[in-house]
Design a protein around this motif. Structure first.
Motif, PDB file in Angstrom:
ATOM      1  N   TYR A  86       6.482  13.262   0.367  1.00 58.06           N
ATOM      2  CA  TYR A  86       6.628  13.378   1.822  1.00 58.06           C
ATOM      3  C   TYR A  86       5.549  12.574   2.562  1.00 58.06           C
ATOM      4  O   TYR A  86       5.848  11.820   3.489  1.00 58.06           O
ATOM      5  N   GLN A  87       4.295  12.782   2.159  1.00 63.57           N
ATOM      6  CA  GLN A  87       3.205  12.109   2.855  1.00 63.57           C
ATOM      7  C   GLN A  87       3.292  10.596   2.715  1.00 63.57           C
ATOM      8  O   GLN A  87       3.012   9.854   3.668  1.00 63.57           O
ATOM      9  N   ARG A  88       3.695  10.136   1.542  1.00 64.76           N
ATOM     10  CA  ARG A  88       3.831   8.689   1.353  1.00 64.76           C
ATOM     11  C   ARG A  88       4.911   8.129   2.269  1.00 64.76           C
ATOM     12  O   ARG A  88       4.741   7.077   2.877  1.00 64.76           O
ATOM     13  N   ARG A  89       6.030   8.834   2.386  1.00 66.84           N
ATOM     14  CA  ARG A  89       7.095   8.348   3.266  1.00 66.84           C
ATOM     15  C   ARG A  89       6.640   8.317   4.724  1.00 66.84           C
ATOM     16  O   ARG A  89       6.921   7.354   5.448  1.00 66.84           O
ATOM     17  N   HIS A  90       5.956   9.364   5.168  1.00 69.09           N
ATOM     18  CA  HIS A  90       5.489   9.386   6.547  1.00 69.09           C
ATOM     19  C   HIS A  90       4.503   8.238   6.799  1.00 69.09           C
ATOM     20  O   HIS A  90       4.530   7.606   7.861  1.00 69.09           O
ATOM     21  N   PHE A  91       3.649   7.971   5.823  1.00 67.87           N
ATOM     22  CA  PHE A  91       2.698   6.867   5.954  1.00 67.87           C
ATOM     23  C   PHE A  91       3.434   5.531   6.045  1.00 67.87           C
ATOM     24  O   PHE A  91       3.127   4.690   6.902  1.00 67.87           O
ATOM     25  N   LEU A  92       4.414   5.333   5.176  1.00 64.16           N
ATOM     26  CA  LEU A  92       5.150   4.072   5.178  1.00 64.16           C
ATOM     27  C   LEU A  92       5.996   3.908   6.438  1.00 64.16           C
ATOM     28  O   LEU A  92       6.254   2.777   6.870  1.00 64.16           O
ATOM     29  N   ARG A  93       6.406   5.011   7.028  1.00 64.37           N
ATOM     30  CA  ARG A  93       7.114   4.894   8.314  1.00 64.37           C
ATOM     31  C   ARG A  93       6.202   4.308   9.382  1.00 64.37           C
ATOM     32  O   ARG A  93       6.660   3.562  10.254  1.00 64.37           O
ATOM     33  N   LEU A  94       4.927   4.670   9.336  1.00 69.62           N
ATOM     34  CA  LEU A  94       3.974   4.049  10.253  1.00 69.62           C
ATOM     35  C   LEU A  94       3.837   2.555   9.965  1.00 69.62           C
ATOM     36  O   LEU A  94       3.794   1.728  10.884  1.00 69.62           O
ATOM     37  N   ILE A  95       3.766   2.224   8.688  1.00 69.57           N
ATOM     38  CA  ILE A  95       3.562   0.825   8.280  1.00 69.57           C
ATOM     39  C   ILE A  95       4.725  -0.056   8.717  1.00 69.57           C
ATOM     40  O   ILE A  95       4.530  -1.138   9.287  1.00 69.57           O
ATOM     41  N   TYR A  96       5.956   0.397   8.466  1.00 70.08           N
ATOM     42  CA  TYR A  96       7.121  -0.438   8.744  1.00 70.08           C
ATOM     43  C   TYR A  96       7.705  -0.196  10.128  1.00 70.08           C
ATOM     44  O   TYR A  96       8.343  -1.089  10.697  1.00 70.08           O
ATOM     45  N   GLY A  97       7.468   0.994  10.682  1.00 64.92           N
ATOM     46  CA  GLY A  97       7.984   1.280  12.014  1.00 64.92           C
ATOM     47  C   GLY A  97       7.271   0.523  13.107  1.00 64.92           C
ATOM     48  O   GLY A  97       7.794   0.381  14.222  1.00 64.92           O
ATOM     49  N   ASP A 178       4.175   1.456  -3.449  1.00 59.70           N
ATOM     50  CA  ASP A 178       2.754   1.091  -3.398  1.00 59.70           C
ATOM     51  C   ASP A 178       2.579  -0.388  -3.053  1.00 59.70           C
ATOM     52  O   ASP A 178       1.560  -1.002  -3.357  1.00 59.70           O
ATOM     53  N   ALA A 179       3.597  -0.948  -2.405  1.00 58.81           N
ATOM     54  CA  ALA A 179       3.543  -2.354  -1.975  1.00 58.81           C
ATOM     55  C   ALA A 179       3.630  -2.422  -0.457  1.00 58.81           C
ATOM     56  O   ALA A 179       4.375  -1.663   0.177  1.00 58.81           O
ATOM     57  N   TYR A 180       2.855  -3.328   0.110  1.00 63.53           N
ATOM     58  CA  TYR A 180       2.871  -3.559   1.557  1.00 63.53           C
ATOM     59  C   TYR A 180       3.553  -4.889   1.824  1.00 63.53           C
ATOM     60  O   TYR A 180       3.091  -5.942   1.374  1.00 63.53           O
ATOM     61  N   PHE A 181       4.668  -4.844   2.557  1.00 69.20           N
ATOM     62  CA  PHE A 181       5.396  -6.058   2.910  1.00 69.20           C
ATOM     63  C   PHE A 181       5.196  -6.368   4.387  1.00 69.20           C
ATOM     64  O   PHE A 181       5.322  -5.492   5.246  1.00 69.20           O
ATOM     65  N   ARG A 182       4.915  -7.618   4.669  1.00 67.50           N
ATOM     66  CA  ARG A 182       4.864  -8.109   6.041  1.00 67.50           C
ATOM     67  C   ARG A 182       6.251  -8.654   6.372  1.00 67.50           C
ATOM     68  O   ARG A 182       6.657  -9.721   5.904  1.00 67.50           O
ATOM     69  N   TRP A 284      -4.970 -13.187   1.904  1.00 70.08           N
ATOM     70  CA  TRP A 284      -4.991 -14.409   2.679  1.00 70.08           C
ATOM     71  C   TRP A 284      -3.818 -14.415   3.658  1.00 70.08           C
ATOM     72  O   TRP A 284      -2.866 -13.641   3.517  1.00 70.08           O
ATOM     73  N   PRO A 285      -3.893 -15.232   4.726  1.00 74.39           N
ATOM     74  CA  PRO A 285      -2.889 -15.175   5.796  1.00 74.39           C
ATOM     75  C   PRO A 285      -1.464 -15.428   5.331  1.00 74.39           C
ATOM     76  O   PRO A 285      -0.520 -14.849   5.879  1.00 74.39           O
ATOM     77  N   ASP A 286      -1.308 -16.309   4.335  1.00 75.93           N
ATOM     78  CA  ASP A 286       0.037 -16.668   3.878  1.00 75.93           C
ATOM     79  C   ASP A 286       0.568 -15.609   2.910  1.00 75.93           C
ATOM     80  O   ASP A 286       0.862 -15.889   1.755  1.00 75.93           O
ATOM     81  N   THR A 287       0.695 -14.390   3.407  1.00 74.56           N
ATOM     82  CA  THR A 287       1.067 -13.258   2.551  1.00 74.56           C
ATOM     83  C   THR A 287       2.388 -12.650   2.990  1.00 74.56           C
ATOM     84  O   THR A 287       2.619 -12.429   4.181  1.00 74.56           O
ATOM     85  N   ILE A 288       3.237 -12.382   2.007  1.00 78.56           N
ATOM     86  CA  ILE A 288       4.473 -11.629   2.221  1.00 78.56           C
ATOM     87  C   ILE A 288       4.307 -10.197   1.738  1.00 78.56           C
ATOM     88  O   ILE A 288       4.716  -9.253   2.413  1.00 78.56           O
ATOM     89  N   ALA A 289       3.671 -10.026   0.555  1.00 75.98           N
ATOM     90  CA  ALA A 289       3.527  -8.679   0.009  1.00 75.98           C
ATOM     91  C   ALA A 289       2.257  -8.550  -0.819  1.00 75.98           C
ATOM     92  O   ALA A 289       1.853  -9.488  -1.512  1.00 75.98           O
ATOM     93  N   VAL A 290       1.653  -7.371  -0.725  1.00 77.37           N
ATOM     94  CA  VAL A 290       0.504  -7.009  -1.561  1.00 77.37           C
ATOM     95  C   VAL A 290       0.895  -5.758  -2.348  1.00 77.37           C
ATOM     96  O   VAL A 290       1.345  -4.762  -1.766  1.00 77.37           O
ATOM     97  N   HIS A 291       0.698  -5.818  -3.659  1.00 82.02           N
ATOM     98  CA  HIS A 291       1.145  -4.742  -4.558  1.00 82.02           C
ATOM     99  C   HIS A 291      -0.047  -3.981  -5.137  1.00 82.02           C
ATOM    100  O   HIS A 291      -1.189  -4.441  -5.059  1.00 82.02           O
ATOM    101  N   LEU A 292       0.268  -2.834  -5.697  1.00 80.69           N
ATOM    102  CA  LEU A 292      -0.695  -1.955  -6.366  1.00 80.69           C
ATOM    103  C   LEU A 292      -1.728  -1.379  -5.388  1.00 80.69           C
ATOM    104  O   LEU A 292      -2.914  -1.307  -5.693  1.00 80.69           O
ATOM    105  N   LEU A 293      -1.235  -0.956  -4.246  1.00 84.38           N
ATOM    106  CA  LEU A 293      -2.096  -0.253  -3.290  1.00 84.38           C
ATOM    107  C   LEU A 293      -2.057   1.234  -3.658  1.00 84.38           C
ATOM    108  O   LEU A 293      -1.370   2.044  -3.023  1.00 84.38           O
ATOM    109  N   LYS A 294      -2.794   1.556  -4.679  1.00 92.04           N
ATOM    110  CA  LYS A 294      -2.734   2.888  -5.277  1.00 92.04           C
ATOM    111  C   LYS A 294      -3.619   3.912  -4.570  1.00 92.04           C
ATOM    112  O   LYS A 294      -3.494   5.104  -4.816  1.00 92.04           O
ATOM    113  N   THR A 295      -4.549   3.441  -3.741  1.00 90.72           N
ATOM    114  CA  THR A 295      -5.461   4.359  -3.067  1.00 90.72           C
ATOM    115  C   THR A 295      -5.449   4.097  -1.567  1.00 90.72           C
ATOM    116  O   THR A 295      -5.063   3.009  -1.110  1.00 90.72           O
TER     117      THR A 295
END
Length: 321
Positions: A86-97, A178-182, A284-295
């Motif tokens: 639940y908490q991960r989904r709520h967090f990711l809603r902030l990230i992508y919303g 655990d991946a952040y997509f721009r 770096w600025p030319d980023t689409i995704a960063v993976h393994l954001l475990k913490t």
């Protein structure tokens, strides 16, 4: 000296006819003027009428919007996760919303298998009522025993709207939680690419730059809708469900002779720089995704680097130094 009566009569009669002539002439000219005025109004209406300009502009705008809507990329962005996260989904809603990519419609959905607990049935139902961003697959929760297959193969039926546009999505993403997509960077990278027979992601093994040798990393890979339909219809995926899901997926593509169009997004996609490995890259600025954001620390470092709060509007309601 008095004017004679015949002269006066002659003068009155002449004046009367002259006045009648003037009235007739005025009447004729009025008709001509009105006709000319009406003609002018008609011509003006055809060329410069504000309502005509507005309608023409509106039609052009509507047509432009229609074309823009048709040209707009449609992406289903599926994040595979677990019901209890639940908490991960709520967090990711902030990230992508808080991301609003231009030139695309990106639908972010959280994907997991059947609910098995009473609290899940209540809490997940509330999430759906509030956010409407969850897909529950008809499967038993797993990582490498067919969940990815169930995800892709279920989509044509889930989005089978005969009255809607086809395809419902040009591309479908499978992403880790655990991946952040721009999203804007993702959309910009997709714009020049084909919308059929496409396989997109980060090539494995890490040193490789050839997308036709092995497969795309499970951090996040994207395929075109025609491959989604092929997964549903083909026996190749059905007969090979178990194993590392990203590797197995690559074998489906290879054995089925799919994805003649492939795009390697390395090094715009990479693992978080610490600990350093052959798969990591500095932020770096030319980023689409960063993976393994475990913490939480890794998430915060990444979000701060990309200045995700720069668009925070000033207000008397809060003070954030």
């Amino acid at each position: 000296m008095k004017t004679s009566r015949p002269d006066r009569r002659r003068f009155i009669i002449s004046s009367f006819f002259f006045i009648c002539f003037l009235c007739a002439l005025a009447s004729i000219n009025e008709v001509r003027f009105d006709s000319l005025l009406n003609f002018g109004r008609c011509a003006l209406t055809k060329t410069n009428s504000p309502s005509q300009i507005y309608n023409s502009s509106s039609s052009t705008l509507i047509e432009t919007q229609k074309n823009s809507s048709e040209d707009e990329i449609r992406v289903l962005f599926g994040i595979l996760t677990l019901p209890d996260q639940y908490q991960r989904r709520h967090f990711l809603r902030l990230i992508y919303g808080t991301q609003n990519p231009v030139g695309a419609k990106v639908d972010v959905k959280f994907v997991f298998c059947n609910l098995t607990k009473e609290d899940q049935k209540v809490l997940v139902a509330l999430e759906i009522m509030r956010y409407d961003d969850i897909i529950i697959l008809d499967c038993k929760e797993n990582m490498n025993k067919g969940k990815t297959y169930t995800y892709f193969s279920s989509l044509p039926e889930i989005f089978n709207d005969t009255d809607g546009v086809y395809p419902p999505y040009h591309y479908v993403m499978k992403a880790d939680d655990d991946a952040y997509f721009r999203l804007q960077s993702l959309v910009d990278s997709l714009k020049p690419l084909p919308r059929e027979d496409l396989y997109y992601g980060y090539v494995i093994p890490c040193p490789s730059m050839d997308p036709f040798v092995h497969y795309m990393s499970g951090m996040g890979y994207l395929i075109s809708w025609d491959i989604v339909e092929w997964i549903r219809d083909s026996d190749i995926p059905k007969n090979q469900l178990e194993g590392p899901e990203d590797k197995i997926f690559g074998e489906w593509i290879r054995n089925g002779h799919r994805a003649k169009n492939r795009f390697n997004a390395k090094w715009s996609m990479y693992n978080f720089p610490e600990p350093p490995t052959r798969c990591t890259h500095e932020l770096w600025p030319d980023t689409i995704a960063v993976h393994l954001l475990k913490t939480q620390e890794k998430w915060i470092r990444t979000l701060k680097y990309f200045n995700v709060t720069d668009n925070l509007k000033p207000s008397k309601l809060y003070h954030i130094p």
